[in-house]
Design a protein around this motif. Structure first.
Motif, PDB file in Angstrom:
ATOM      1  N   UNK A   1       1.559  74.438  28.548  1.00 59.81           N
ATOM      2  CA  UNK A   1       2.509  74.736  27.478  1.00 59.81           C
ATOM      3  C   UNK A   1       1.839  74.641  26.112  1.00 59.81           C
ATOM      4  N   UNK A   2       0.846  73.776  25.979  1.00 62.59           N
ATOM      5  CA  UNK A   2       0.118  73.650  24.715  1.00 62.59           C
ATOM      6  C   UNK A   2      -0.668  74.918  24.401  1.00 62.59           C
ATOM      7  N   UNK A   3      -1.105  75.624  25.433  1.00 55.87           N
ATOM      8  CA  UNK A   3      -1.926  76.820  25.249  1.00 55.87           C
ATOM      9  C   UNK A   3      -1.108  78.080  24.981  1.00 55.87           C
ATOM     10  N   UNK A   4       0.210  78.004  25.139  1.00 55.62           N
ATOM     11  CA  UNK A   4       1.046  79.181  24.923  1.00 55.62           C
ATOM     12  C   UNK A   4       1.335  79.355  23.432  1.00 55.62           C
ATOM     13  N   UNK A   5       1.468  80.598  22.970  1.00 57.31           N
ATOM     14  CA  UNK A   5       1.659  80.826  21.532  1.00 57.31           C
ATOM     15  C   UNK A   5       3.044  80.430  21.013  1.00 57.31           C
ATOM     16  N   UNK A   6       4.078  80.529  21.872  1.00 57.88           N
ATOM     17  CA  UNK A   6       5.425  80.226  21.394  1.00 57.88           C
ATOM     18  C   UNK A   6       5.684  78.720  21.374  1.00 57.88           C
ATOM     19  N   UNK A   7       6.783  78.372  20.741  1.00 59.94           N
ATOM     20  CA  UNK A   7       7.159  76.967  20.681  1.00 59.94           C
ATOM     21  C   UNK A   7       7.709  76.484  22.013  1.00 59.94           C
ATOM     22  N   UNK A   8       8.158  75.238  22.029  1.00 59.32           N
ATOM     23  CA  UNK A   8       8.674  74.639  23.260  1.00 59.32           C
ATOM     24  C   UNK A   8       9.560  73.462  22.891  1.00 59.32           C
TER      25      UNK A   8
END
Length: 296
Positions: A112-119
Motif C-alpha cells: 500500500x505504501x508503494x501505490x500512488x493513491x491515498x489509503x
C-alpha cells in the motif's frame, strides 16, 4: 441507543505532573517493574471506576458467555492489560522501550505504501493502536493519524514528537472541524489517514451491525471518505502477545463494485465490523471500550 454521555471519554488518566513523573520513572526503571506494581493498583482502579468495570464485566458475561467468576477474572485481566498498554506508551516516550514486533501481514502494508493513491487505515480501541506509529517506522508515505484532541498536553507533546520522527502527522480532532480539511488534503495528496472506526461518539451517521451476537452501531465516516476519494481501506490492529512483544494484524476491507453509494459504504462498514469481531474473539481481553457498547 447509547448516547454520547454514556461513553467513556478515552482520556489518559492522571495529572500532567503524574504523567511527567511516570515518564521519568520509566526512563530509569524497566517497564516490567511497573507491571508488578500495576497488579496491585488495578483492583483499586476497578473499585473507583465502577462504570467501566461494569461495562467490561457485562461484555464478558453477555458477549462471550463466561460464568460470573471467570468474567470477574477476565475483567481484572482486561484492566491489567490496559494498564500495561499505557505503561508501554510512556516507556516509548521515555526512550526505554524495547518491544519486538511480529507483523505477518507486513507485505500488504508495504504494498500500500508503494501505490500512488491515498489509503485509509481503520483501527479500533483494541490492543495498543498507538504503538503502530512507533513500530512501523517508514519514510515512503506520510501517515496522518486522527487523535482525540482533549488529551493532556504532556501526552500530546510526547506522542507528536515521536510520531513525527516516523513520518506520521498527528491531527487532533477539533470542535471547529478543521481536521476534516487536513484529512481531505492528505487523501488528495496520496497519503495515508489512520482513524479509529469503533466509536460513534453520539453521531447518527452510523450503521447497525451484528457484532458478537448483538446489534451495535459503527460510524461510517472512514468509509464515506474511502468512497469519496476512491481509496482502499486497511484494517490494522496492534495486540500485545507477551511482556515485550506485539503482533500487528493488517487486512484489506473489500470495496464492492456494484450497488448505490450508500450500499457500498454500509458494506465496507459491516466488513470492518466483521474483521474487528474476528480479532476480538481471538484477543477478548484486549477490548478497551469501557462503556455500554451494544444497543440496549
Amino acid at each position: 441507543m447509547v448516547q454520547k454521555s454514556d461513553e467513556w471519554d478515552g482520556v489518559t488518566g492522571g495529572t500532567t505532573l503524574g504523567q511527567k513523573a511516570m515518564k521519568v520513572m520509566l526512563s530509569i526503571l524497566d517497564v516490567r517493574i511497573g507491571y508488578v506494581l500495576l497488579a496491585f493498583v488495578v483492583p483499586f482502579y476497578m473499585l473507583f471506576h465502577h462504570k467501566g468495570y461494569v461495562a467490561i464485566y457485562g461484555y464478558f458475561r453477555r458477549r462471550h458467555g463466561y460464568g460470573p467468576l471467570k468474567s470477574l477474572l477476565k475483567t481484572y485481566r482486561n484492566h491489567f492489560l490496559f494498564g500495561q498498554a499505557m505503561l508501554d506508551r510512556f516507556a516509548v516516550y521515555a526512550g526505554r522501550a524495547k518491544f519486538s514486533v511480529d507483523n505477518p501481514d507486513n507485505p500488504l502494508f508495504l504494498a500500500m505504501l508503494d501505490r500512488p493513491e491515498g489509503c485509509i487505515v481503520a483501527s479500533a480501541h483494541v490492543g495498543n493502536p498507538e504503538l503502530s506509529g512507533y513500530l512501523l517506522s517508514q519514510q515512503k508515505k506520510r501517515i496522518n493519524c486522527l487523535i482525540y484532541g482533549g488529551e493532556a498536553k504532556e501526552v500530546q507533546k510526547n506522542r507528536i514528537k515521536i510520531l513525527e520522527r516516523n513520518n506520521i502527522r498527528a491531527i487532533p480532532v477539533s470542535d471547529d472541524l478543521s481536521h476534516i480539511f487536513l484529512v481531505n488534503e492528505a487523501l488528495q495528496g496520496g497519503e495515508m489517514v489512520s482513524m479509529p472506526c469503533d466509536r460513534t461518539l453520539g453521531s447518527s451517521k452510523c450503521v447497525t451491525c451484528d457484532f458478537l451476537g448483538a446489534p451495535a452501531d459503527f460510524p461510517i465516516g472512514a468509509f464515506v471518505l474511502a468512497e469519496q476519494f476512491g481509496v482502499p481501506v486497511l484494517a490494522m490492529f496492534v495486540l500485545k502477545v507477551s511482556a515485550s512483544g506485539y503482533r500487528i494484524h493488517v487486512s484489506r476491507i473489500p470495496s464492492p463494485a456494484g450497488g448505490t453509494k450508500r450500499e457500498r459504504i454500509e458494506s465496507m462498514t459491516r466488513a470492518y465490523a466483521h474483521e474487528l469481531e474476528r480479532i476480538v474473539r481471538r484477543y477478548p481481553e484486549q477490548w478497551f471500550n469501557f462503556y455500554t457498547f451494544w444497543k440496549r
